[in-house]
Design an enzyme around this catalytic site. Structure first.
Site, PDB file in Angstrom:
ATOM      1  CG  ASP A  96      -2.039   0.960   1.155  1.00 19.27           C
ATOM      2  OD1 ASP A  96      -2.254   1.529   0.065  1.00 19.27           O
ATOM      3  OD2 ASP A  96      -2.719   1.177   2.175  1.00 19.27           O
TER       4      ASP A  96
ATOM      5  CG  HIS B 227       0.231   2.339  -9.404  1.00 21.24           C
ATOM      6  ND1 HIS B 227      -0.051   1.908  -8.127  1.00 21.24           N
ATOM      7  CD2 HIS B 227      -0.798   3.148  -9.754  1.00 21.24           C
ATOM      8  CE1 HIS B 227      -1.203   2.432  -7.721  1.00 21.24           C
ATOM      9  NE2 HIS B 227      -1.669   3.196  -8.690  1.00 21.24           N
TER      10      HIS B 227
ATOM     11  CG  LEU C  46       8.811 -17.842  -3.316  1.00 20.29           C
ATOM     12  CD1 LEU C  46       8.642 -17.724  -1.809  1.00 20.29           C
ATOM     13  CD2 LEU C  46       9.292 -16.510  -3.889  1.00 20.29           C
TER      14      LEU C  46
END
Ligand code: FPP
Length: 239
Positions: free
Chosen positions: A15, A32, A126
């Site tokens: 955020d 962004h 992962l």
């Protein structure tokens, strides 16, 4: 850096891209763009640190209510991310999974998402879970629908339902629950993210904006996690 107990699963709400951009006199799009860069760095760091599952909240059900121009920018960045990662992740041992609904996403993006999942399906390192067009309440409702359908088909009895079985109907299915939730930008809320799965997670509300979040910040959270005592509703173990 030595870490005794590496959490198995780390979930992150990335955020503050917009606020970071505004504070630097930049367009939200630039926030962004930097956010995607940090995401790529954190994916690499999580893999190097030996975290088993990393879940990133990339786009929520509610994000569709943003102005059309911003949604387009986010989709464009996501598309570029998919193209870059198609090469990069396949060459690594990272396995990608998407969680969220398929509706509203373009067929073009969806096909790239499926291709990336298939390309990395046999990787054993992962597990990178990207929440795209995701909402936790919708996920729980979708699970309830699937469960009801299994009951109606006669394959399961209502009284057989337990937490483990219900978890299996969620988008996250077989994945372990997150040990840690990190939310950047100082906001202290869950915003409809992994409501079921975060029941016992340790929460880190981190002051920095997402475009400022580096590998050092991740390791700082992991170090603090090692000091926390998790009791899962029980009592502190006696020495
Ligand atoms: C929060 O910033 C972030 C989002 C709405 C999601 C977009 C996330 C990225 C672009 C980074 C990761 C992307 C990928 C593809 C892994 P905000 O716009 O809510 O910031 P604000 O609250 O300061 O306005």
């Amino acid at each position: 850096m030595k870490l005794k107990t590496i959490p198995r699963h780390v979930a992150i709400i990335m955020d503050g891209n917009g606020r970071w951009a505004a504070e630097h006199g930049l367009l939200r799009a630039e926030g962004h763009r930097q956010g995607v860069k940090r995401a790529e760095e954190v994916i690499k760091a999580a893999d190097e640190l030996g975290i088993k599952v990393l879940t990133l909240f990339a786009f929520s059900n509610e994000n569709w209510t943003r102005p059309g121009a911003e949604v387009s920018i986010l989709m464009k960045l996501f598309n570029n991310f998919l193209e870059r990662q198609a090469g990069r992740l396949a060459g690594s041992n990272i396995k990608v999974r998407f969680i969220g609904r398929n509706d509203r996403l373009s067929g073009y993006i969806l096909s790239k998402m499926r291709a990336l999942e298939e390309k990395t399906a046999r990787n054993t390192g992962l597990v990178l879970v990207l929440a795209v067009n995701y909402g936790a309440r919708q996920e729980i409702m979708d699970a309830a629908r699937l469960f009801a359908a299994s009951v109606m088909a006669g394959s399961i009895r209502i009284e057989d339902l337990d937490e483990r079985m219900f978890s299996g109907y969620l988008y996250t299915e077989s994945l372990p629950d997150p040990d840690i939730l990190i939310r950047t930008s100082g906001e202290m809320r869950l915003s409809n993210f992994l409501l079921w799965q975060l029941s016992y997670a340790e929460f880190y509300f981190y002051r920095k904006y997402w475009p400022e979040f580096k590998k050092e910040d991740l390791t700082r959270v992991l170090r603090d996690f090692q000091k926390r005592q998790r009791r899962f509703g029980g009592i502190r173990p006696s020495k």
